[in-house]
Write an enzyme that holds these catalytic residues in place. Structure first.
Site, PDB file in Angstrom:
ATOM      1  N   ASP A 211       0.850  -1.182   0.000  1.00 15.88           N
ATOM      2  CA  ASP A 211       0.000   0.000   0.000  1.00 15.88           C
ATOM      3  C   ASP A 211       0.890   1.237   0.000  1.00 15.88           C
ATOM      4  O   ASP A 211       2.020   1.212   0.495  1.00 15.88           O
ATOM      5  CB  ASP A 211      -0.882   0.014   1.251  1.00 15.88           C
ATOM      6  CG  ASP A 211      -1.676  -1.265   1.406  1.00 15.88           C
ATOM      7  OD1 ASP A 211      -2.522  -1.535   0.526  1.00 15.88           O
ATOM      8  OD2 ASP A 211      -1.451  -1.994   2.390  1.00 15.88           O
ATOM      9  N   ASP A 250      -1.943  -2.717  -4.626  1.00 14.00           N
ATOM     10  CA  ASP A 250      -2.785  -3.055  -3.483  1.00 14.00           C
ATOM     11  C   ASP A 250      -3.572  -1.797  -3.121  1.00 14.00           C
ATOM     12  O   ASP A 250      -4.216  -1.214  -3.978  1.00 14.00           O
ATOM     13  CB  ASP A 250      -1.931  -3.580  -2.335  1.00 14.00           C
ATOM     14  CG  ASP A 250      -2.752  -4.345  -1.297  1.00 14.00           C
ATOM     15  OD1 ASP A 250      -3.962  -4.544  -1.514  1.00 14.00           O
ATOM     16  OD2 ASP A 250      -2.185  -4.746  -0.269  1.00 14.00           O
ATOM     17  N   ASP A 254      -4.256   1.906   4.053  1.00 10.59           N
ATOM     18  CA  ASP A 254      -4.875   0.877   4.884  1.00 10.59           C
ATOM     19  C   ASP A 254      -4.693   1.241   6.352  1.00 10.59           C
ATOM     20  O   ASP A 254      -3.611   1.691   6.764  1.00 10.59           O
ATOM     21  CB  ASP A 254      -4.273  -0.496   4.616  1.00 10.59           C
ATOM     22  CG  ASP A 254      -4.873  -1.164   3.379  1.00 10.59           C
ATOM     23  OD1 ASP A 254      -5.635  -0.507   2.658  1.00 10.59           O
ATOM     24  OD2 ASP A 254      -4.550  -2.340   3.128  1.00 10.59           O
ATOM     25  N   ARG A 309     -13.968   0.657  -2.119  1.00 10.90           N
ATOM     26  CA  ARG A 309     -13.279   0.822  -0.837  1.00 10.90           C
ATOM     27  C   ARG A 309     -12.905   2.278  -0.565  1.00 10.90           C
ATOM     28  O   ARG A 309     -11.726   2.630  -0.483  1.00 10.90           O
ATOM     29  CB  ARG A 309     -12.027  -0.057  -0.755  1.00 10.90           C
ATOM     30  CG  ARG A 309     -12.299  -1.530  -0.897  1.00 10.90           C
ATOM     31  CD  ARG A 309     -11.057  -2.361  -0.669  1.00 10.90           C
ATOM     32  NE  ARG A 309     -11.305  -3.770  -0.881  1.00 10.90           N
ATOM     33  CZ  ARG A 309     -10.398  -4.729  -0.742  1.00 10.90           C
ATOM     34  NH1 ARG A 309      -9.162  -4.419  -0.365  1.00 10.90           N
ATOM     35  NH2 ARG A 309     -10.705  -5.990  -0.970  1.00 10.90           N
TER      36      ARG A 309
END
Length: 431
Positions: A211, A250, A254, A309
């Protein structure tokens, strides 16, 4: 309540309420010493977020290379520090070939694990170290060690000017308290060695690491005026193997493993698929770590041309207000409602293209109630829960997240949000 004047804004050292007012720092104040204002989201809870604002002159660094940046992170022991980033720092400079271990060959990998040869009912986890998969793992470990940078506690990382940032870096905010990251553009790292998993869906999938930024088990983090993008390598440029996209990205941000008290404000998240994950698993082991944590605020962010997301939430108590969501090609959903999540999504603006129903904004993965008041879709006030339940009757959502956010400095009317966010969000716009 006691307060610490760090920079120009006082940080209240106690649980805060919505009644106190916070004032922005005057323009002449060094942005590197600004702290998160009292009441400004979950990041302001308790001790607040001051980053490296107290750093003395010996612990202020200006960096222009990846090696210098990592050295600055490691320098100075536990002392507060400020790291100023000038220009764009390339974290993947050596290129993929430099990370490959002797013997690794992608064509051999493709031939060995082709579905017609390997099948689709067994993953690659048991493959030995000298197999193509083992050599892929070793190559990925080399890249991992190079592109990840670990941020210590009481640190501010800030871009200087309008063009500061990182290409191919993975910022790891792991197991620390009190970090500020501002005014930086992050171009997503490309995983040089994605893993093929034949058992991931009926058709298999390529799964990648890295990430742009990870908040892992950390507390009091402020991400502000940053831009997250796939840049020169959007998914549309990636090849396909075994009939699946060779996924080398990715997430962009996060927040996982019991992380807490995070505020993300005035950022741009753009041109990406799986954008933000809050809580990374439904498992009992993850629940034991995440339950009661993952308190995050998103406000005045632009979410543009994303697939999904923004964020997807498990367990977290998430406040999302005054954000602008602009859907583009391939749009899947914005908010993912997951295991024991408690999302409050209010006063947001959504711009959807013709033919895209407002019912897609929410996506139900698990039973969890949502609060979603005063949101506007294409300029019209819209009950997101009602329209979702009407358009997607197989995924009925319940109203009422069970809590009321109080850590907000100022709420703008949603009709004004697109213009405000359009003018002010993202790297290079910190004033």
């Amino acid at each position: 309540m006691a307060a610490v004047a760090a920079g120009c804004t006082a940080v209240v050292l106690a649980a805060t309420t919505a009644t106190a007012s916070a004032r922005p720092c005057p323009r002449h104040t060094d942005p590197a010493r600004q702290v998160l204002a009292a009441e400004d989201g979950w990041g302001a809870y308790g001790t607040g977020t001051t980053g490296g604002a107290r750093a003395d002159a010996a612990h202020v660094y200006t960096v222009t290379t990846w090696d210098a940046f990592k050295a600055a992170l490691a320098a100075g022991g536990d002392a507060p520090k400020i790291i100023k980033v000038k220009g764009t720092i390339d974290a993947d400079g050596p290129g993929c070939d430099s990370f490959a271990v002797p013997g690794y060959d992608f064509d051999t990998y493709l031939k060995t694990y082709a579905p017609e040869t390997w099948g689709r009912d067994k993953d690659l986890s048991a493959e030995p170290d000298d197999s193509p998969e083992g050599l892929r793992r070793a190559s990925q470990a080399r890249q991992d060690a190079f592109i990840k940078a670990y941020v210590p506690a009481r640190t501010t990382i800030i871009g200087v000017g309008e063009d500061a940032g990182f290409k191919g870096a993975s910022l790891q905010i792991k197991g620390v308290d009190d970090v500020i990251v501002r005014n930086l553009t992050f171009e997503s790292p490309l995983d040089c060695f994605p893993q093929w998993d034949p058992t991931d869906t009926a058709d298999g999938n390529w799964n990648s690491e890295y990430d742009s930024a990870v908040v892992h088990g950390s507390t009091h983090v402020w991400m502000d005026h940053d831009t997250f993008t796939d840049g020169d390598h959007p998914d549309s440029t990636l090849p396909h193997y075994y009939g699946r996209i060779y996924e080398q990205h990715d997430g962009e941000l996060d927040i996982v493993k019991g992380a807490d008290y995070v505020t993300a404000s005035w950022n741009v998240f753009t041109d990406h698929d799986k954008t933000i994950l809050i809580g990374n698993s439904d498992s009992a082991a993850t629940a034991a770590v995440d339950r009661g944590h993952l308190k995050v605020t998103f406000h005045h962010n632009l979410f543009s041309n994303l697939v999904e997301r923004a964020p997807r939430i498990r367990f977290g108590q998430v406040d999302s207000y005054d954000n602008h969501f602009v859907a583009g090609p391939g749009y899947g959903y914005s908010y993912g409602i997951g295991m024991e999540s408690q999302l409050v999504a209010e006063h947001n603006a959504f711009t959807l293209p013709a033919g895209t129903g407002a019912g897609m904004i929410l996506k139900k993965w698990k039973e969890a109630p949502v609060s979603a008041a005063d949101n506007y879709v294409n300029g019209r006030r819209t009950d997101l829960i009602a329209v979702h339940n009407a358009e997607v009757p197989s995924e009925v959502l319940q109203a009422g997240a069970g809590w009321t956010p109080v850590l907000r400095t100022h709420v703008d009317p949603p009709r004004s949000v697109p213009a405000l966010v359009g003018r002010g969000a993202g790297a290079g716009r910190l004033r």
